[in-house]
Design a protein around this motif. Structure first.
Motif, PDB file in Angstrom:
ATOM      1  N   SER A  43       0.911  -1.280  -0.015  1.00  0.00           N
ATOM      2  CA  SER A  43       0.162  -0.008  -0.116  1.00  0.00           C
ATOM      3  C   SER A  43       0.872   1.318   0.034  1.00  0.00           C
ATOM      4  CB  SER A  43      -0.991  -0.156   1.184  1.00  0.00           C
ATOM      5  OG  SER A  43      -0.641  -0.567   2.194  1.00  0.00           O
ATOM      6  N   ALA A  44       2.091   1.295   0.593  1.00  0.00           N
ATOM      7  CA  ALA A  44       2.772   2.305   0.690  1.00  0.00           C
ATOM      8  C   ALA A  44       3.622   2.608  -0.556  1.00  0.00           C
ATOM      9  CB  ALA A  44       3.905   2.260   1.769  1.00  0.00           C
ATOM     10  N   LEU A  45       4.097   1.571  -1.086  1.00  0.00           N
ATOM     11  CA  LEU A  45       4.836   1.574  -2.662  1.00  0.00           C
ATOM     12  C   LEU A  45       3.958   2.054  -3.726  1.00  0.00           C
ATOM     13  CD1 LEU A  45       7.388  -1.231  -2.302  1.00  0.00           C
ATOM     14  CD2 LEU A  45       7.461   0.959  -1.629  1.00  0.00           C
ATOM     15  N   LEU A  46       2.601   1.669  -3.483  1.00  0.00           N
ATOM     16  CA  LEU A  46       1.607   2.230  -4.644  1.00  0.00           C
ATOM     17  C   LEU A  46       1.655   3.719  -4.743  1.00  0.00           C
ATOM     18  CD1 LEU A  46      -1.059  -0.430  -4.671  1.00  0.00           C
ATOM     19  CD2 LEU A  46       0.621  -0.231  -6.235  1.00  0.00           C
ATOM     20  N   GLY A  47       1.724   4.350  -3.645  1.00  0.00           N
ATOM     21  CA  GLY A  47       1.652   5.709  -3.560  1.00  0.00           C
ATOM     22  C   GLY A  47       2.891   6.499  -4.265  1.00  0.00           C
ATOM     23  N   ILE A  48       3.872   5.786  -4.705  1.00  0.00           N
ATOM     24  CA  ILE A  48       5.026   6.414  -5.360  1.00  0.00           C
ATOM     25  C   ILE A  48       4.705   6.523  -6.966  1.00  0.00           C
ATOM     26  CG2 ILE A  48       7.426   6.243  -5.601  1.00  0.00           C
ATOM     27  CD1 ILE A  48       7.513   4.228  -3.491  1.00  0.00           C
ATOM     28  N   ARG A 256      -5.812   9.420  -2.380  1.00  0.00           N
ATOM     29  CA  ARG A 256      -6.535   7.972  -3.071  1.00  0.00           C
ATOM     30  C   ARG A 256      -7.828   7.751  -2.160  1.00  0.00           C
ATOM     31  NH1 ARG A 256      -4.301   2.547  -2.528  1.00  0.00           N
ATOM     32  NH2 ARG A 256      -5.543   1.397  -3.853  1.00  0.00           N
ATOM     33  N   PHE A 257      -7.700   7.882  -0.873  1.00  0.00           N
ATOM     34  CA  PHE A 257      -8.897   7.399   0.003  1.00  0.00           C
ATOM     35  C   PHE A 257      -9.579   8.712  -0.107  1.00  0.00           C
ATOM     36  CE2 PHE A 257      -5.348   4.938   1.202  1.00  0.00           C
ATOM     37  CZ  PHE A 257      -5.945   3.568   1.299  1.00  0.00           C
ATOM     38  N   ILE A 258      -9.369   9.873   0.096  1.00  0.00           N
ATOM     39  CA  ILE A 258     -10.170  11.158   0.257  1.00  0.00           C
ATOM     40  C   ILE A 258     -10.850  10.971  -0.941  1.00  0.00           C
ATOM     41  CG2 ILE A 258     -10.305  13.795   0.498  1.00  0.00           C
ATOM     42  CD1 ILE A 258      -7.499  13.349   2.246  1.00  0.00           C
ATOM     43  N   ARG A 259     -10.534  10.842  -1.937  1.00  0.00           N
ATOM     44  CA  ARG A 259     -11.272  10.884  -3.342  1.00  0.00           C
ATOM     45  C   ARG A 259     -12.242   9.852  -3.404  1.00  0.00           C
ATOM     46  NH1 ARG A 259      -6.074  12.085  -5.272  1.00  0.00           N
ATOM     47  NH2 ARG A 259      -5.699   9.978  -6.018  1.00  0.00           N
ATOM     48  N   ALA A 260     -11.794   8.865  -2.999  1.00  0.00           N
ATOM     49  CA  ALA A 260     -12.878   7.337  -2.987  1.00  0.00           C
ATOM     50  C   ALA A 260     -13.901   7.623  -2.277  1.00  0.00           C
ATOM     51  CB  ALA A 260     -11.885   6.322  -2.715  1.00  0.00           C
ATOM     52  N   ILE A 261     -13.797   8.417  -0.917  1.00  0.00           N
ATOM     53  CA  ILE A 261     -15.027   8.247  -0.262  1.00  0.00           C
ATOM     54  C   ILE A 261     -16.157   9.481  -0.832  1.00  0.00           C
ATOM     55  CG2 ILE A 261     -14.387   7.041   1.832  1.00  0.00           C
ATOM     56  CD1 ILE A 261     -13.811  10.006   2.979  1.00  0.00           C
ATOM     57  N   LEU A 370     -13.601  -1.090   1.413  1.00  0.00           N
ATOM     58  CA  LEU A 370     -12.766  -0.970   2.700  1.00  0.00           C
ATOM     59  C   LEU A 370     -12.863   0.522   3.080  1.00  0.00           C
ATOM     60  CD1 LEU A 370     -10.745  -2.247   4.552  1.00  0.00           C
ATOM     61  CD2 LEU A 370      -8.829  -1.565   2.945  1.00  0.00           C
ATOM     62  N   CYS A 371     -12.961   1.547   2.040  1.00  0.00           N
ATOM     63  CA  CYS A 371     -13.212   2.795   2.392  1.00  0.00           C
ATOM     64  C   CYS A 371     -14.357   3.287   2.917  1.00  0.00           C
ATOM     65  CB  CYS A 371     -12.886   3.614   0.684  1.00  0.00           C
ATOM     66  SG  CYS A 371     -11.140   3.701   0.276  1.00  0.00           S
ATOM     67  N   ALA A 372     -15.419   2.320   2.425  1.00  0.00           N
ATOM     68  CA  ALA A 372     -16.790   2.737   3.037  1.00  0.00           C
ATOM     69  C   ALA A 372     -16.764   2.449   4.428  1.00  0.00           C
ATOM     70  CB  ALA A 372     -17.791   1.791   2.211  1.00  0.00           C
ATOM     71  N   LEU A 373     -16.219   1.350   4.645  1.00  0.00           N
ATOM     72  CA  LEU A 373     -16.148   0.949   6.190  1.00  0.00           C
ATOM     73  C   LEU A 373     -15.165   1.538   6.938  1.00  0.00           C
ATOM     74  CD1 LEU A 373     -15.334  -3.369   6.659  1.00  0.00           C
ATOM     75  CD2 LEU A 373     -17.365  -1.736   7.344  1.00  0.00           C
ATOM     76  N   ALA A 398      -7.773   8.883   7.318  1.00  0.00           N
ATOM     77  CA  ALA A 398      -7.832   9.438   5.920  1.00  0.00           C
ATOM     78  C   ALA A 398      -9.389   9.608   5.413  1.00  0.00           C
ATOM     79  CB  ALA A 398      -7.004   9.048   4.917  1.00  0.00           C
ATOM     80  N   CYS A 399     -10.131   8.639   5.908  1.00  0.00           N
ATOM     81  CA  CYS A 399     -11.575   8.364   5.244  1.00  0.00           C
ATOM     82  C   CYS A 399     -12.585   8.984   6.569  1.00  0.00           C
ATOM     83  CB  CYS A 399     -11.662   6.881   5.307  1.00  0.00           C
ATOM     84  SG  CYS A 399     -11.024   6.171   4.131  1.00  0.00           S
TER      85      CYS A 399
END
Ligand code: G6P
Length: 489
Positions: A43-48, A256-261, A370-373, A398-399
């Protein structure tokens, strides 16, 4: 003060980790299904996103035929991933054995295997030999793909020999190594029979990074006490060569999380979940089903809370998402049975014909689910016995922009050092303390919740994985420049 040399645009980043960010399942002779891998590292590396990145690692599947190897290599190339092929026997000794049955528990203060754990695996020496062999295979693939000027970033406890094997192949390579787990006190580390060799192999790297200052300090003490080298404020010195050692606390990609919700379909899902749990406070745990996550301790603390607070019986639910992991390792199989037994007992004791206090799922959720939860949760309960950082706590924060829920966090997670002022910190071994913290969190006044959330939200949104990667790579570049200057002088 360290000078920061930002990576140049043309510089490629070779990220080497045991597990690729996608795991493959074979669907036919030459057809593959690729799914996102789980775990904090991924999850961290995907942010690069700002680097020209290539990923090198294992796709989590045993492929023995040439057609399979070629087609998987092609499928992964679209994702900028390069596979390292490990045969079944090697995976068993290197991954299930040395990595997950020896190093992982040791680094999390659970000690070396007891007799029963040793009896189920082959001898220590054969696991260590397999570990080195696997690291050589990784070094072969990295060398094949290396172009002069690339920066190589090795990740985690699976690849402690990689810096040494890479530099043996080509001394010009820029090599950094980062540990995503805790590094234990030298008193724990020195119980490991092969620790000197491991430490020396890591020290070949130009830069060695950890999540927290404490882990970096433990590493330097291990090098001074076990290897007799000199520790300096910058790292470890061996015959005039300095290996820089420092803390680089990781983050997530909060956007990524803030946009998703904010997405309409997630808002809809949030509404459904809120209706489903109306009238009850929602507590949430999201963990890989791993002994370091303290899941049995967490559930026992929740039981104690229910026992002591009959008024809450129908008013609170614990949703525990336990993602299966390392299922070939006997310790993990035992843990699954143990957790199921405790959950069953508590639901039998406090449940009714219509509700149960614990919803336990043995699977992962997709990103949006997951974001919804996270968004509907009132209290997140993270009680790791030890944890390198724990990015679930960051994702939850973040959510929570509108709900401003409470984070109960283990004091033994790296994240306690960054989110400590906003979270309620607990000792996960102290069931009584965790149970009373649950009560405190559920009853917390809105003003205190907002204040705590604000602290955490500011931290999570200002310490991102992108910034983490940029800082590490910049310092790695800087270390090389300094070493060159020293040689010229
Ligand atoms: C932790 C480790 C990672 C690992 C992840 C998932 O986060 O630090 O290196 O990838 O767990 O574990 P797995 O064994 O499935 O790769």
């Amino acid at each position: 003060e360290l000078r920061i040399c930002p990576p140049t645009n043309s510089q490629r980043l070779l990220v080497v980790a045991n597990r690729l960010p996608v795991s493959a399942t074979r669907k036919g002779d030459a057809s593959w299904q690729l799914e996102m891998s789980v775990g904090g590292l991924v999850s961290a590396l995907l942010g690069i996103t700002e680097f020209e990145t290539r990923w090198i690692g294992w796709a989590g599947v045993n492929v023995t035929d040439e057609i399979g190897k070629k087609s998987l290599t092609k499928a992964l190339a679209d994702k900028r991933c390069v596979p390292v092929f490990l045969d079944e026997d090697l995976v068993n000794l290197y991954y299930n054995g040395y990595c997950n049955n020896i190093l992982w528990p040791l680094f999390h203060y659970l000690g070396l295997p007891q007799e029963d754990r040793l009896a189920t695996t082959r001898s220590f020496q054969s696991q260590f030999d397999a570990y080195k062999k696997a690291n050589q295979l990784f070094a072969d693939v990295v060398s094949e793909h290396y172009i002069e000027g690339d920066v190589i970033w090795c990740h985690d406890y699976h690849l402690m020999f990689l810096p040494k094997y890479l530099k043996e192949r080509n001394n010009k390579m820029k090599v950094g190594w980062f540990l995503h787990t805790p590094f234990p006190s030298s008193e724990i580390q020195r119980t490991l029979p092969s620790q000197s060799e491991l430490l020396r192999a890591v020290l070949v790297a130009d830069l060695v990074g950890f999540h927290t200052y404490d882990y970096a300090r433990h590493f330097v003490s291990a090098c001074t006490r076990i290897l007799g080298l000199e520790g300096t404020p910058d790292g470890v010195e061996d015959q005039g060569k300095l290996t820089r050692v420092a803390a680089f606390p990781i983050g997530i990609d909060p956007g990524r999380f803030i946009r998703a919700i904010q997405l309409p379909q997630i808002k809809e899902h949030i509404k459904e979940l809120e209706e489903r749990f109306a009238g009850r406070k929602v507590m949430l745990g999201v963990d890989r089903l791993d002994m370091i996550k303290g899941i049995p301790q967490k559930i026992l603390a929740f039981e104690k809370f229910l026992e002591e607070n009959p008024d809450w019986h129908d008013k609170v639910v614990l949703l525990q998402i336990a993602v299966p992991t390392r299922t070939d390792v006997p310790e993990y199989q035992k843990l699954t049975c143990q957790v199921h037994e405790i959950v069953g007992r508590i639901n039998g004791r406090f449940g009714s014909l219509t509700t149960v206090p614990i919803h336990h799922l043995d699977r992962s959720l997709d990103f949006h689910g997951l974001c919804a939860l996270y968004a509907i949760t009132d209290v997140a309960l993270i009680t790791s016995l030890r944890d390198g950082m724990n990015l679930v706590s960051y994702e939850f924060v973040a959510c929570q922009a509108s709900k401003k829920g409470v984070l109960i966090l283990s004091e033994f997670a790296g994240a306690a050092q960054s989110l400590g002022a906003g979270a309620i910190l607990v000792n996960p071994w102290n069931i009584t303390e965790v149970a009373s913290s649950i009560g405190y969190a559920l009853n917390m006044p809105a003003e205190e919740r907002e204040k705590r959330h604000h602290h955490n939200f500011v931290h999570v949104t200002s310490h991102t994985s992108q910034e983490w990667a940029e800082t590490f790579v910049s310092e790695l570049n800087d270390t090389i420049v300094e070493a060159q200057l020293r040689i010229r002088q």
